[in-house]
Design a protein around this motif. Structure first.
Motif, PDB file in Angstrom:
ATOM      1  N   ARG A  50      23.816  25.953  51.266  1.00 30.93           N
ATOM      2  CA  ARG A  50      25.632  26.001  51.157  1.00 30.93           C
ATOM      3  C   ARG A  50      26.193  26.230  49.933  1.00 30.93           C
ATOM      4  O   ARG A  50      25.813  25.436  48.909  1.00 30.93           O
ATOM      5  CB  ARG A  50      26.245  25.148  52.257  1.00 30.93           C
ATOM      6  N   PRO A 110      30.712  23.736  56.016  1.00 32.83           N
ATOM      7  CA  PRO A 110      30.292  25.000  55.854  1.00 32.83           C
ATOM      8  C   PRO A 110      30.238  25.401  54.172  1.00 32.83           C
ATOM      9  O   PRO A 110      29.548  26.251  53.825  1.00 32.83           O
ATOM     10  CB  PRO A 110      31.382  25.924  56.470  1.00 32.83           C
ATOM     11  N   LEU A 111      30.965  24.641  53.462  1.00 33.18           N
ATOM     12  CA  LEU A 111      31.166  24.778  51.995  1.00 33.18           C
ATOM     13  C   LEU A 111      31.185  23.433  51.356  1.00 33.18           C
ATOM     14  O   LEU A 111      31.747  22.296  51.913  1.00 33.18           O
ATOM     15  CB  LEU A 111      32.675  25.117  51.959  1.00 33.18           C
TER      16      LEU A 111
END
Lengths: 452, 452, 452, 452
Positions: free
Chosen positions: D26, D57-58
């Motif tokens: 990621r 997600p990040l």
């Protein structure tokens, strides 16, 4: 438009990075943690945060974490911020970059790991209860004593001593604000076993956990009672009960805190098992098994000073999630506390005129309160995990200063002896059972307070 | 512009007057009360008020009050609203206008007066604890049983069953809202003996009071535990303690609730003494004497259903004035209560989704709550004394309907047996001690509830 | 075995009986009460009880009660303990055995009855709000002033001043425990109008009630704000709202507090109507009508000292039954109170060291607290109705001593002016509206306190 | 005995290290923070922790922190864990390794920095209040709108939306648990300005802070009111006050949160000043200066739905440290909250039968509660700082998903308009003042909830 890059200057400490908050020129200790489930996650948060909040004499580097399952432990290392992963605790202890061994496994492995670590010259932090038996605890305390002579430190993870409100309570007792102590009452109430369909995790097996609510919850309130009063429990009279004697075995695939995803078990910690791993919890094929620990323990006690005490530990108190509640009544005042409101301490000053006296709710978030100066402005409360930051801080101070930390392994042994007396009394029809062994030296009042 | 004078119409009932709230055509019972100090004052308020609030099948007339000191009892009769005064309880019982004998004396005279009253055909309300010994209580229960066959009623004054919140709690337990009961914990904490200079009143003498905190406070919580659960305590394990073993004797002139005017003794009740009077409390010449009762009692217990219980009664819990606190945990829900906030009941419904579950504070002031329809609008709370109004109401209903009232003398005996087991266990090194005697029939659930 | 019958000696006061608790040789005043629903029942309990609890300089005899419906008022007289019944308030005032007129009717009849009673030489106790308009209140205050010159007393029934915790709060403010006042916040929250099917009782009609939540609840908190601070509100900025503008008319047969038996209306008081009676509430044939009063009022205010205040009165705060909550913040301390826990006062002493400071919960049940010496031991709390006992006590003391009682009609007028300013501001787009009229002399601090 | 070193594998991301918890593969965003005092420390803790707790997600990398004083900002970077330090915010924005600009400065610099950052293509998180004027806020909202078209995200730091209990409250309102809303009441009470000797820090100067309690505390409760109800405030009527109009100037050497070491100022943030630095606060030579902001603001309000609201923000409520308290009353239920007990939400379900209804205390620590699944077992509460972890989490989710984050700059502008209306009303004698500007689209209910 000057830019000041710090990577360069701090490059010599790659891995831990320049960003752990330690003041320049101070030494960093490498920490190696065994077990990485609920307790491991909490300890990790403590180690990651401590240097960014407190001004420390020594830094901490999250050197390596250990678990049986290689893939799982590597994922845990990534998630929790450990630089390396090990699958054998002996290898962890053997690492040169590990100065402190932090034991977050179930109780049946504490003695072996802790003694090996101490004998290997490492400092040790060991989760509570110290061990599953008095014999193990005695061996650990002996190892700690030998190690102390070599300048090593051994501490047991009774983290609730580091709740600021309870550190404040200890300070107030030590200052004499309560006068002569008459009553001590503590409960530790949870409710995660109420459902009979909750599976038979390791915490419900005597071979792994030693005991049930008694060792898990009772150990905390016995330690706190001794910490707060400065006295050792003299004897106990106890009843224990296992309300649900048979439970379904966990799924073979059960792998975590949540026992099949329900999220309800606050401690199933299979990943913490350094030897067997999560699979030990899943006996596929079998449908149910015997619960071999207590679901609840209630006991009364006497303190040397004459104070009477009541204790209750249970996992069946519906609606109580983490209700570690305590009250001390002395001739000059009283204190009360509830872990579900951990930023508050209630104090009644009996020297006040009756017309204006009453229990006051001290919001324990002032700079003058233990540990608080380093945190947020008044009223901006802390949470559960901060006890682990404070624990890390106090351990680092103890190592730096060469002071024996509290709670020591001797304190842990003292708790273990009380738990053993509870079990003995419960087996002997509740007869009053003196706590065996030498009375430990009371923990120095201010070990965890004055430093703060 | 019609004027309606009621004196004339109601003239036939002079003394009690037309103004006691009873509906026309209903019969009035004469009440004769023995003792007139703290409990006597509270009972008087109950008798005076009941007819003005509740719609009763039978009225009550405050016929006569009895105490040894003629001048004092006459003053009390005036102050408390009794039509006549007596100085001998046998004369009180003998009065034709006395139908109900209300016993508010220390425990050492309960058995003699109650049995004489029952044998004389009177209904009896007797303050708690029922007696000072199991033997006395057995004789009283036997007398009550004989009298019941003649249509007489005998009730023991465990007034806290009439706190609306606790009557509601009983109703909720009986409805199954708690499921299988796991834990029962009750404390009754007061602090009026903390000062070692507080004098040696009758409540601190075993010959008068039977026991100390145990009989005074412990009796209440044992009764409530049995009332709320519908179960009799199976056995107990107990520690007791007398923290201050010697106290100054009261002044010869000490005559009341307040022990030399401090107002701190919530129960010194010399006027309640039908045979000796206030002077028995003052031994001039002596400086101090032995406290012969317990200051505190802590005990654990088992219920037949398997539930574990803890009890604590003390007069040394600094800052706690009347902290009768209880909690019941069952598989389906929990209840909690604190007498210092007597208009509230806390209820946790464990069948709620976890995300919206929690202990709710029921403000027990709704018309649908026990006893409340007769009182004020929602939120306009009641106080301590209202339990005595409710007690009077329930007794009058029991007499009118010929129903055995709860708590019966058998219930009082059951409590006495638990107290005796507590004392026996305390003497035998806290060994678990079964409660002797036949298990009493559980009090009918709704005796005090459905009527309301 | 001496028997002491008191009927004979006291026979001269038949009807009231010898049993009202008054010390021998003291005079009894006859009370005549107009209206007998909720407030009438509460006042009756006060008059019946006061002499049995307090040592009074003057006694009170429940001489006569007045209501329009002859049968209903006679039943009320019986139930509530009044010796006689009247159907015309002028006849009540004319009675020789009535010395005090106690007005428990809706606000639209206060002025006429009170002025007539004062002009007839009677003492007057008038329920709050004093009147429905400032003009009426001015006329009443003028009548009271004239009467005062003749030795008569006029008092308005802001009974919450007699909650011991609030009397204590006033004492603490007067002692300077709060320092310079900065903030005053009060809410009075109820929820009995939430259901749109609740009928259009007299309390929802401007012609009868004057206003809605504002006059009923707002009047209480305005009076308390002025009582506690010792200051008169300088000006206000207000918003009001009627959430449910049309409601079903009550049934023709609706006759009481409970509005068709729901028990939910804490004040429908048709029996209190001296001229029209219950029938006025039932307009058979009609289905619904307009609500002509506010459901809620929120306003901010300034005090002359510079303190800022917020007020909120509503009958739409779901779950709040009688939540009169207040807090005062001063430079040296703060006080907080909630009527739903009326035995408690919270006090923060800002002169304490920060590390041990906090809001303390004073359980206002000590003998040193206002009114409490006469009641029960510490921790045995009082209820709502006791405020009426205290009110009766203070009125009798005022009459006996010739002292102007607080709250006086001038205090009631002062509240009325604030309410009028609130309504004016609400009509003028919330613009800040000074309270008109001369600033009343602050009520003497200790009128209700030192006597107690 | 396999050893798994992760340094190697993760070596490519040296500096941030392999240990920030992000799942392999990621992307990591670089964060650049302007200002590093109270808010900066809190944000840093959020950025440091988020990846170790949540599955993101990040990722986030603490790339650089900016402050005017080079030595001080370098020390802050070390302490707080930032990889680099800058002394010019324009340089910070220009860094390639900065993707997100996090603005923790006083309000007078928000607009310039935020707009520049957005125009430079960065995502922006800006502390509240959004700006010091509506004009600035409008420009910022416009810049955010332009940036949104380019896929950038702009969020304002109303962190209390991320208290789990308040996110739960929003969810319950959105689910209709309250029915039609009638009342909204919020207070935000602190007491750190009570002492007149407290110095004139930047927070007391209009040119720096924009306003006083209004912008600092009032902004929070206005945002929460709008967030929780899903409605925008329609209009307000306000009073404001400055109780202490002159204060000593800070020492020239004053440099931090604690204003001369008292630790009492929860927000003096001179290091946060990107242009002037700490020295701006110290005007040596002068002795005292004018306070140019409000100490307290009280206002009433209307919501479009017809609900009435009260707001109070003050720094003079003695004993209240961080008492952000709120209650919402609707036709079907009510919610209450107190930030000093931030793990609890009170809920009254008015659809329950009255006999068992009451405010329940939901301990917001269940896995089904917002944000909680990632944290500890039930009952193990969170603290103040966790709101910043949640804020970081939600911002990263918003960036990853391209969803507009809440609270957006438009939400911040909406709050700014309410604050402006408050100030306008206060200047115009409290007249009701509609909030100008278009009604913002209600924040999507679940932006901060469903993700959790």
């Amino acid at each position: 438009m000057s830019e000041t890059e710090h990577e360069a200057a701090a490059g010599g400490t790659a891995g831990a990075g320049p960003t752990d908050g330690l003041r320049a020129g101070r030494r960093r200790l490498g920490v190696g943690m065994v077990g990485y489930a609920f307790m491991g996650a909490a300890h990790s948060q403590g180690w990651r945060t401590v240097g960014h909040v407190f001004d420390l004499p020594l830094g901490a580097r999250l050197a390596a974490v250990c678990g049986r399952d290689g893939a799982a432990v590597r994922a845990a290392a990534d998630r929790l911020g450990w630089a390396a992963a090990e699958t054998d605790w002996r290898a962890l202890i053997a690492r040169d970059d590990v100065d402190v061994v932090d034991i977050c496994t179930p109780g049946d492995s504490h003695a072996e790991i802790a003694i090996a670590a101490l004998d290997a010259g490492k400092h040790v932090l060991c989760e509570k209860p110290l061990a599953n038996t008095v014999e193990e605890a005695e061996a650990m305390a002996a190892a700690a004593e030998r190690a102390a002579a070599r300048g090593q430190v051994a501490m047991v993870g009774f983290n609730y001593r580091r709740v600021p409100a309870l550190a404040l309570a200890r300070r107030m007792v030590a200052e004499g604000r309560l006068g002569t102590l008459r009553h001590v009452r503590l409960t530790y109430l949870q409710d995660w076993l109420v459902d009979p369909a909750f599976p038979l995790t390791w915490r419900l097996r005597k071979d792994r956990a030693g005991s049930g609510a008694l060792g898990d919850l009772g150990a905390h309130i016995v330690d706190l009672a001794q910490f707060l009063t400065g006295e050792a429990v003299a004897g106990v009279s106890a009843l224990t009960e296992t309300f649900v004697r048979e439970r379904p075995l966990p799924e073979a695939s059960s792998t975590g805190i949540t026992a099949a995803g329900t999220g309800a078990d606050p401690g199933a910690d299979p990943g913490a098992d350094p030897g067997a791993g999560a699979r030990a919890d899943g006996r596929s094929g079998a449908r149910s098994g015997q619960v071999t620990v207590d679901d609840a323990a209630v006991f009364t006690a006497r303190f040397p000073s004459g104070a009477l005490a009541t204790f209750e530990a249970t996992r069946f108190a519906t609606g109580r999630k983490n209700a570690l509640r305590l009250e001390l009544n002395g001739s000059a005042g009283s204190l009360a506390f509830d872990l579900e409101r951990l930023n508050e301490l209630s104090f009644h000053d009996h020297t006040e005129p009756a017309a204006s006296a009453g229990f006051r709710r001290i919001l324990v978030t002032e700079p003058g309160h233990p540990y608080l100066e380093a945190w947020w402005p008044p009223g901006h409360g802390l949470g559960y995990e901060h006890t682990f930051v404070h624990q890390a801080r106090d351990l680092l101070h103890a190592i730096a200063s060469g002071t024996a930390p509290a709670p020591s392994f001797a304190d842990g042994l003292s708790v273990q002896r009380v738990l053993a007396a509870v079990e003995e009394s419960a087996e002997k029809n509740a007869v009053y059972t003196p706590v065996s062994g030498p009375t430990p030296t009371p923990a120095p009042v201010d070990a965890s307070v004055n430093l703060a």
